[in-house]
Write a protein that holds these residues in place. Structure first.
Motif, short mmCIF file in Angstrom:
data_model
loop_
_atom_site.label_atom_id
_atom_site.label_comp_id
_atom_site.label_asym_id
_atom_site.label_seq_id
_atom_site.Cartn_x
_atom_site.Cartn_y
_atom_site.Cartn_z
N ALA A 1 0.84 -1.19 0.00
CA ALA A 1 0.00 0.00 0.00
C ALA A 1 0.88 1.24 0.00
N PRO A 2 0.48 2.27 -0.73
CA PRO A 2 1.24 3.51 -0.68
C PRO A 2 1.02 4.22 0.65
N LEU B 1 7.88 5.76 -6.33
CA LEU B 1 8.10 6.73 -5.25
C LEU B 1 7.12 6.51 -4.11
N ARG B 2 5.88 6.26 -4.43
CA ARG B 2 4.87 6.03 -3.39
C ARG B 2 5.21 4.76 -2.59
N LEU B 3 5.68 3.75 -3.28
CA LEU B 3 6.02 2.51 -2.59
C LEU B 3 7.29 2.69 -1.76
N GLY C 1 8.03 2.39 2.57
CA GLY C 1 9.08 1.62 3.21
C GLY C 1 9.40 0.31 2.54
N TYR C 2 8.94 0.11 1.31
CA TYR C 2 9.16 -1.16 0.64
C TYR C 2 10.55 -1.21 0.01
N SER C 3 11.15 -2.38 0.06
CA SER C 3 12.47 -2.59 -0.52
C SER C 3 12.37 -2.73 -2.04
#
Length: 211
Positions: free
Chosen positions: A128-129, A159-161, A165-167
């Motif tokens: 989720a963004p 950018l949203r991801l 905090g997503y790798s």
């Protein structure tokens, strides 16, 4: 631990049978209902609630995204994971904004399939963004110079991801790119924003209302 009741929706009978066969190996999951399209899925869910919904994103008539929107509009918060083979720029954002718990490729490994279902059943959002307004209200990045170039939809999605905090690996799996390709996108994003790292890039993008 109680068994997770699953609804499975896909317009291809072969895909449904394949997924059902994979899930039959896991005692933790039971396929409680199947549907070949969104309308059928919605009707069956009214009669038989489940713990998690696994739905193809593209089906004739009502697809997975529309099922998701209708469920959420009706106040039904049953976790829903979208099945996809498609690579589309803004698909992840559309789904996340509509309330999906995540994406799953149709060729996912049995272990990934089980993990996604268990995490969704536990109330986790797989993808989720981040909500950027609270960050923007509390923090303004000191460098507010404009980016060197515009951002396309895919870069904004990434950018949203990143803001969530997503790798690179998690982003790659969610939007169906190689990890190396995502790394290249991230480098390009940093260059455009004139920032040294992901955190600064996200904060500047939020400040400039790019995301």
């Amino acid at each position: 631990m109680s068994v997770i009741r699953l609804a499975l929706a896909d317009d291809q009978a072969l895909v449904r049978s394949g997924l059902r066969a994979l899930l039959a190996d896991f005692a933790e999951v039971e396929v409680s209902l199947e549907a070949e399209d969104g309308e059928s899925l919605l009707a069956k869910l009214q009669q038989q609630p489940v713990d998690v919904i696994l739905s193809d994103i593209r089906m004739p008539g009502v697809g997975g995204l529309e099922v998701l929107r209708r469920l959420r509009a009706a106040g039904n918060a049953t976790p829903l994971i979208l099945l996809t083979t498609f690579d589309e720029d803004d698909l992840a954002l559309q789904a996340a904004e509509a309330g999906a718990q995540g994406f799953l490729l149709k060729d996912a490994s049995p272990e990934d399939l089980l993990e996604a279902i268990q995490r969704a059943a536990a109330g986790e959002t797989l993808l989720a963004p981040v909500a950027t307004d609270p960050v923007r209200a509390r923090y303004a990045y000191r460098d507010q110079s404009p980016p060197s170039d515009t951002f396309n939809e895919r870069e904004v999605s990434i950018l949203r991801l990143l803001a969530g905090g997503y790798s690179n690996k998690e982003i790659a799996r969610s939007i169906h790119l190689s990890e190396g390709t995502v790394k290249n996108y991230v480098s390009e994003i940093l260059d455009k924003l004139g920032t040294r790292d992901r955190t600064r890039a996200v904060l500047k993008a939020i400040t400039l209302r790019i995301i």
